[in-house]
Scaffold this active site. Structure first.
Site, PDB file in Angstrom:
ATOM      1  CE  LYS A 136     -12.153  -4.875   6.027  1.00 25.97           C
ATOM      2  NZ  LYS A 136     -12.098  -5.682   4.832  1.00 25.97           N
ATOM      3  CB  ALA A 144       9.838   5.368   9.131  1.00 24.57           C
ATOM      4  CB  THR A 164       2.039  -0.668   9.242  1.00 27.10           C
ATOM      5  OG1 THR A 164       1.292  -0.189  10.370  1.00 27.10           O
ATOM      6  CG2 THR A 164       3.174   0.276   8.954  1.00 27.10           C
ATOM      7  CB  VAL A 181      -0.971   0.000   1.206  1.00 28.21           C
ATOM      8  CG1 VAL A 181      -1.749   1.301   1.266  1.00 28.21           C
ATOM      9  CG2 VAL A 181      -1.916  -1.180   1.118  1.00 28.21           C
TER      10      VAL A 181
END
Ligand SMILES: Nc1ncnc2c1ncn2[C@@H]1O[C@H](COP(=O)(O)OP(=O)(O)O)[C@@H](O)[C@H]1O
Ligand SMILES: N[C@@H](CC(=O)OP(=O)(O)O)C(=O)O
Length: 807
Positions: free
Chosen positions: A675, A497, A548, A468
């Site tokens: 979700k 990073a 992440t 992503v």
């Protein structure tokens, strides 16, 4: 009347340019010059070293000598060179004698400092007058008369004007004069204050009714901000005397503040021009009325190392004479008050002074108000250090409303605390006090919003450069130019990073080749180190982008939001964590005026959360949610067939990049639960993970062991599933893993869906959400499309980043 500053005469090359400019003048000209750049500092430093008893002053003196000798060597030839060198050497010997004297006597008075301070100008003006053919030289120290306030003497204008007119009134040709130097009635050297050569030139210009004053320096003109701090500062074409005065008073070093008054009184147009780029039009300072078309703000300037002294006490309210006594006490100590702010209750007065004067000011105040402090009428005299004053200046502020509102709103949103504010009734200037550490950010954000409002900058700190994150950077790179051109939005990558390394650069990190740069220059990373570095950098309009799936990264969100850094996250962990934590993050974002966005947490790039927010914010009420939210599970149940058993579909989902690295997170329904939690919460209901009923379709045993055990055993479920699948096929039904909320009940699980149902024709990894609300009742709202995949997720993250900028 021309003046060349230290930078303009700092080298032989530049002095040649000065000569060209002077020679190209059609008229007679008086040319004031400063010392070679940096020389005044060196002279004063040598004297200070001498008084401290160190021999370092000799090194300074040698450097001063070598600089001048080198310039003479390069400018002159033959006998002329020797003659000029001899004269320069004599002046330098004289300087050396005084400084050696200082070191021997161990005393350095302001008077001595003034005597030696002007040597730089005496040297430079002599060299330049020799270098420009036919130029004469005049000793400004004989013509500009002052009082004896050594260090920053006050000019006696009537005497000075008479002397200047007598000496130069009828002058024809080119005359070089040293700036900065003057003398008192006794004929002792004085100086006009640091940067004072501009003032010398203005004094000459006014005395001689010059047609124009040109201040030649090393920038293209008076700029909207200090170009050393704001790289995007640009030249102000024209400004009024008052604007120039205010900007220079508040730190715009390009002109020494007292310079303006003499030229203003005589209405002499004053240009700021660049010696290194003489073709540039420069800035014109005149009395011309503000042009209504001009921006409300002309420029922004700042002074660092300020102290704020606050005098507070209920006993001050309504008592007359307090301010008078306060300012008299300070004036008696020669303390210049740079800014005053008083609350209308008169309960406190804050004044800003130079930090060097703060102790003296505090003492003066304490002794003046000794009695009031003793009897408690004044209960606080507090000094805060390491502060800066920032000022915005513009005549047109008078005609514009909402400037202060916009100003303080923008600053506040960026987390900068304002410690005092002052606005003159003339509305020419608004000034305020911030911490030194917030200065750069304040200047940037104010410059951005008032001068470059057509260009908005968002500073991105990226965490995670996997699928992503990598896709996001590619998309930003492809879109950057267009956004800048069409939306005037500049997306600047200032930090990247991963779990190993981090790279931060406030000037921006080029996306091309950033991985190599990260490898070569990156520092060892760690979530906390990255977060601390981001907060420390204190950049305006910044956004932390979490790409992440880490459980750990959301632990830094609160600190970042508290430091006014917006968060855009593809990571579901935060928004689906404990309800209290989810609320807390949203509420910090709200109070800090920054964004906490997570559109991609549900349905990747599909506009689900934003739509939900729009519905709820506009007063609709969500009654029911039914959704197919797992791209992975949908893919699995669309792929399963007589030839492709369940275990194989799971494997394919992983290979295609749909599933989480451990597909059990998808299979267990946990991901769908997260979700659903987010959707229900965003609909305005309180819900925890434990409130959701999970109907698993694979026995628990498969979830308990290791991932290897899972892969080894999962094919055991295939036969059973194939039997069920055949029955479904015969009934013309299909499986969908559905999340559902209604009447406070939430559940997820496998459902058999009939032909004709909106879920039935859901292709590939697509997602579908149905909202039944008070307004969308008989026919629910349906949002459908790719619900997984790196490119669409990255696009959703990108859209959130753009949303942070509010365009
Ligand atoms: N608003 C501003 N516009 C232009 N220059 C500025 C401004 N604020 C600060 N400066 C700084 O002032 C410098 C020029 O002043 P100074 O160094 O005293 O020049 P000189 O030696 O020519 O007198 C510029 O190089 C620039 O860095
Ligand atoms: N040389 C003096 C006076 C001056 O005006 O210099 P400049 O023009 O370089 O700012 C100083 O350094 O204070």
């Amino acid at each position: 009347m021309l003046k060349f500053g230290g930078t303009s005469v700092g080298s032989a090359g530049n002095i040649r340019k000065v000569k060209e400019i002077v020679k190209s003048q059609d008229d007679d000209a008086i040319v004031v010059v400063s010392a070679l750049g940096g020389i005044t500092d060196k002279i004063l430093n040598a004297a200070k070293m001498a008084i401290l008893g160190t021999d370092y002053f000799n090194t300074e003196l040698t450097m001063i000598r070598e600089r001048h000798e080198a310039v003479v060597d390069q400018l002159f030839d033959g006998e002329r060179k020797e003659a000029v060198k001899e004269q320069v050497s004599q002046l330098l010997d004289e300087l050396e004698r005084v400084i050696v004297g200082v070191s021997m006597i161990g005393e350095l008075t302001d008077k001595t400092l003034d005597k030696i301070g002007g040597f730089g100008e005496r040297l430079s003006s002599y060299i330049i007058s020799e270098f420009i053919d036919d130029a004469s030289w005049v000793d400004s120290s004989k013509l500009i008369k002052t009082d004896s306030a050594f260090g920053k003497a006050q000019v006696n204008f009537s005497l000075t004007n008479t002397l200047v007119k007598a000496a130069l009134g009828e002058f024809k040709g080119i005359c070089i004069a040293p700036g900065f130097v003057a003398s008192n009635a006794e004929g002792e050297y004085t100086t006009l204050g640091r940067g004072g050569s501009d003032y010398t030139a203005a004094i000459y210009a006014a005395a001689l009714d010059a047609s124009v004053l040109e201040i030649w320096t090393d920038v293209d003109g008076f700029m909207t901000a200090d170009p050393r701090v704001i790289s995007k500062a640009y030249v102000i074409e024209s400004l009024s005397y008052a604007e120039a005065m205010e900007l220079s008073h508040f730190g715009a070093k390009v002109i020494y503040p007292p310079t303006i008054l003499p030229v203003y009184k005589k209405g002499i147009p004053t240009y700021i021009k660049n010696t290194l780029n003489p073709q540039a039009p420069g800035s014109l300072i005149t009395s011309s009325q503000a042009n209504a078309k001009d921006r409300p703000i002309k420029g922004i300037s700042s002074i660092s190392n300020i102290s704020l002294i606050t005098v507070q006490g209920l006993g001050m309210v309504g008592v007359t004479g307090i301010s008078m006594r306060l300012f008299s006490a300070l004036a008696l100590q020669n303390i210049n008050v740079i800014l005053i702010s008083q609350a209308s209750s008169e309960n406190s007065i804050s004044i800003a002074v130079d930090t060097g004067k703060a102790d003296a000011a505090e003492q003066a105040i304490r002794s003046e108000f000794e009695r009031e402090i003793m009897n408690g009428r004044i209960n606080k005299v507090e000094v805060e250090n390491e502060l800066s004053i920032v000022a915005i200046v513009g005549e047109n502020m008078k005609h514009s409303t909402g400037i202060a509102g916009k100003l303080f709103n923008t600053i506040g949103k960026n987390g900068v605390n304002i410690m005092a504010i002052a606005q003159g009734a003339s509305e020419l200037n608004i000034s305020w006090v911030v911490k030194n550490s917030d200065l750069r950010k304040t200047l940037n954000v104010v410059h951005e919003s008032f001068f470059l409002s057509e260009n908005m900058e968002v500073n991105v700190f990226l965490l995670g450069m996997g699928l992503v994150g990598g896709n996001l950077l590619t998309q930003i790179q492809q879109q950057q130019e267009k956004l800048l051109k069409e939306k005037r939005l500049k997306i600047k990558l200032v930090g990247v990073a991963n779990s190993r390394k981090m790279l931060l650069d406030r000037e921006g990190i080029a996306i091309d080749g950033f991985r190599d740069r990260l490898d070569a220059e990156g520092q060892a990373s760690g979530l906390k180190a990255y977060k601390d570095a981001i907060i420390e950098m204190n950049i305006f309009n910044s956004v932390f982008v979490d790409c992440t799936a880490s459980n750990e990264s959301p632990t830094v969100y609160a600190d970042l939001l508290n430091a006014n850094v917006s968060i855009v996250t593809a990571n579901k962990v935060a928004a689906s964590s404990d309800y209290d934590n989810y609320r807390k993050l949203k509420s910090i974002a709200k109070t800090k005026g920054v964004k906490f966005l997570f559109e991609t947490n549900v349905g990747a790039g599909l506009p689900i959360i934003n739509t939900l927010n729009d519905l709820v914010n506009s007063g609709d009420k969500i009654l029911k949610i039914e959704a197919v939210l797992s791209g992975t599970l949908n893919y699995i149940f669309n792929t399963i067939s007589a030839d492709v058993p369940l275990s194989k579909t799971i494997q394919l989902a992983k290979e295609e990049g749909y599933s989480e690295p451990d597909p059990r997170i998808d299979l267990s329904g946990i991901d769908v639960v997260r979700k659903l939690l987010i959707l229900v919460r965003e609909s305005g209901y309180k819900i925890e993970k434990e409130d959701v009923l999970i109907n698993k379709f694979i026995p628990d045993a498969y979830f308990d062991g290791s991932i290897d055990d899972f892969w080894a055993n999962i094919s055991q479920v295939d036969a059973d599933f194939e039997q069920r699948r055949q029955r479904l096929e015969a009934e013309k039904k299909c499986w969908r893993f559905v999340a559902k909320y209604e009447n406070g009940q939430s559940e997820v699980g496998l459902q058999e869906v009939e032909q004709g149902h909106p879920f039935y024709d859901l292709q590939g990894s697509n997602n579908l959400v149905m909202f039944t609300s008070e307004r969308y009742n008989e026919f629910p709202m349906i949002i459908k499309g790719y619900g997984a995949g790196a490119a669409v997720t990255a696009a959703g993250v990108f859209a959130d980043i753009i949303r942070v900028s509010n365009i």
